[in-house]
Design a protein around this motif. Structure first.
Motif, PDB file in Angstrom:
ATOM      1  N   GLY A   8      61.336 103.113  31.826  1.00 57.97           N
ATOM      2  CA  GLY A   8      59.920 103.460  31.777  1.00 57.97           C
ATOM      3  C   GLY A   8      59.296 103.679  33.135  1.00 57.97           C
ATOM      4  O   GLY A   8      58.062 103.668  33.250  1.00 57.97           O
ATOM      5  N   ARG A  10      59.003 106.346  34.988  1.00 56.03           N
ATOM      6  CA  ARG A  10      58.155 107.545  35.037  1.00 56.03           C
ATOM      7  C   ARG A  10      56.836 107.286  34.318  1.00 56.03           C
ATOM      8  O   ARG A  10      55.775 107.708  34.788  1.00 56.03           O
ATOM      9  CB  ARG A  10      58.895 108.708  34.404  1.00 56.03           C
ATOM     10  CG  ARG A  10      58.120 110.016  34.461  1.00 56.03           C
ATOM     11  CD  ARG A  10      58.938 111.165  33.866  1.00 56.03           C
ATOM     12  NE  ARG A  10      58.182 112.409  33.872  1.00 56.03           N
ATOM     13  CZ  ARG A  10      58.613 113.538  33.338  1.00 56.03           C
ATOM     14  NH1 ARG A  10      59.826 113.562  32.762  1.00 56.03           N
ATOM     15  NH2 ARG A  10      57.878 114.630  33.366  1.00 56.03           N
ATOM     16  N   ALA A  11      56.908 106.592  33.177  1.00 57.63           N
ATOM     17  CA  ALA A  11      55.684 106.272  32.441  1.00 57.63           C
ATOM     18  C   ALA A  11      54.770 105.373  33.266  1.00 57.63           C
ATOM     19  O   ALA A  11      53.536 105.545  33.272  1.00 57.63           O
ATOM     20  CB  ALA A  11      56.031 105.601  31.111  1.00 57.63           C
ATOM     21  N   ASN A  14      53.034 107.418  35.928  1.00 60.61           N
ATOM     22  CA  ASN A  14      51.955 108.205  35.330  1.00 60.61           C
ATOM     23  C   ASN A  14      50.756 107.326  34.984  1.00 60.61           C
ATOM     24  O   ASN A  14      49.602 107.753  35.102  1.00 60.61           O
ATOM     25  CB  ASN A  14      52.456 108.926  34.079  1.00 60.61           C
ATOM     26  CG  ASN A  14      53.413 110.054  34.405  1.00 60.61           C
ATOM     27  OD1 ASN A  14      53.395 110.590  35.511  1.00 60.61           O
ATOM     28  ND2 ASN A  14      54.266 110.412  33.449  1.00 60.61           N
ATOM     29  N   ALA A  15      51.036 106.093  34.547  1.00 60.49           N
ATOM     30  CA  ALA A  15      49.947 105.163  34.240  1.00 60.49           C
ATOM     31  C   ALA A  15      49.140 104.841  35.490  1.00 60.49           C
ATOM     32  O   ALA A  15      47.908 104.750  35.449  1.00 60.49           O
ATOM     33  CB  ALA A  15      50.509 103.881  33.615  1.00 60.49           C
TER      34      ALA A  15
END
Length: 370
Positions: A8, A10-11, A14-15
């Motif tokens: 996660g 990359r997530a 982005n968050a």
């Protein structure tokens, strides 16, 4: 469990980007600066400094901006930064006896020596919004002559032996511990408890103080004196042989006065509760002083019957950084733990159904054994 976290990345990036975008708000509007927060939100800055255990108004303002106004996140940032700073030693005890107050009030005497000094306060304002662009009441109407001698209310009572001594014999014999470097051990001495209360969450202490006043505790005091002003901080430099002034900081000090009816070993007198916090922090200092007195029950042979009188309960749950970490860790993946409990609940349900069937065969109206 950990594969999902690693996958996660990359997530998460982005968050972070989305958080920064939402925190900036409308880009057509000017960005808020740390100087604006420091200059116009002093009470909020004071809370972050006090609970973050670091006196630096500009840094506290930066923390609030980075945390988008989340006080507990800002406190965590302050404490994290504090751990990176070099430690040169301990300053001398701050002398608040002659603190020149910007604000000084007492609920015990109307005409006390030096007079009441209202200073800047919300106490007498109407709970209404001011019109946009106005500054509210004229601050000059609350000022008075700071050169007037203002002895402490507790000292006035002490002159007539109506209040317990400021310090008991042998109380200052040992150096107080440092909760920022040593783990808390119970029972604690008063100096360590006051450290913990100073770092404690304002809302938690406020609730505890309120509970004591409502009867879930033995403390329903009078506000002996509340002072807000600047004190000088000094460091003893052994290589120089004298103390060196480091500068002045703004503090809020509160001494609560609580009735004590006496015991077999002590006469009837007033007792003390004490609170000290950075900056403009009246609610925090007042709550702290009420809780401080409640935690002194053992000193006066008082029964411990309420949470506010339980040292381990109060100190163990007052730190908002620890509390935040413990609560917010629930957002992290707990897939394996949950699957284990899910298997357990399914098995228990299956066993319950089997017992139910067995009971229905023998006694349709019977209860299922546990």
């Amino acid at each position: 469990m950990y594969v999902a976290v690693k996958g996660g990345e990359r997530a998460i990036a982005n968050a972070h980007a989305l958080l920064a975008k939402q925190g900036r708000g409308d880009t057509d509007a000017a960005a808020i600066t740390a100087d604006q927060v420091f200059g116009q939100m002093g009470v909020l800055v004071s809370r972050v400094m006090t609970e973050g255990s670091l006196y630096d108004p500009v840094l506290a303002a930066r923390a609030l901006l980075q945390a988008q106004g989340d006080v507990l996140e800002a406190v965590t940032l302050m404490r994290s930064y504090r751990t990176t700073l070099p430690r040169f030693g301990y300053t001398e005890p701050v002398d608040t006896a002659d603190l020149p107050p910007q604000r000084r009030i007492s609920a015990t005497f109307k005409d006390l020596p030096g007079g009441q000094q209202l200073g800047a306060t919300f106490d007498y304002t109407h709970r209404l919004f001011f019109d946009a662009g106005t500054d509210g009441p004229d601050p000059r109407t609350a000022s008075s002559d700071e050169s007037t001698a203002m002895p402490r209310v507790a000292d006035l009572l002490g002159a007539s032996a109506l209040i317990e001594p400021d310090a008991r014999p042998g109380q200052d014999a040992a150096e107080p511990g440092d909760l920022t470097r040593e783990p808390a051990e119970f029972p604690m001495d008063r100096a360590q408890r006051l450290q913990a209360l100073a770092r404690g969450d304002e809302g938690f202490l406020l609730g505890l103080a309120y509970s004591s006043q409502r009867g879930f505790g033995s403390t329903h005091p009078f506000a002996g004196e509340i002072r807000v002003g600047e004190v000088e901080v000094e460091l003893d430099a052994p290589e120089l042989g004298f103390t060196v002034p480091l500068g002045r900081i703004e503090v809020t000090e509160c001494q609560m006065v609580n009735q004590f009816t006496g015991s077999s070993t002590a006469p009837a007198q007033f007792t003390r509760g004490y609170g000290l916090a950075f900056g403009r922090s009246e609610r925090k200092a007042m709550s702290m002083s009420v809780v401080d007195r409640a935690l002194r029950s053992a000193e006066f042979d008082e029964r411990v019957v309420s949470p506010v009188q339980d040292e381990e309960f109060v100190v163990g749950h007052s730190d908002n950084v620890q509390a935040t970490g413990f609560i917010e860790h629930l957002k992290l993946p707990h897939y394996v733990d949950f699957q284990a409990e899910l298997v357990l609940v399914r098995r228990l349900n299956r066993e319950f159904a089997e017992r139910r069937q067995a009971v229905d065969r023998d006694d349709p109206d019977g209860e299922v054994p546990a």
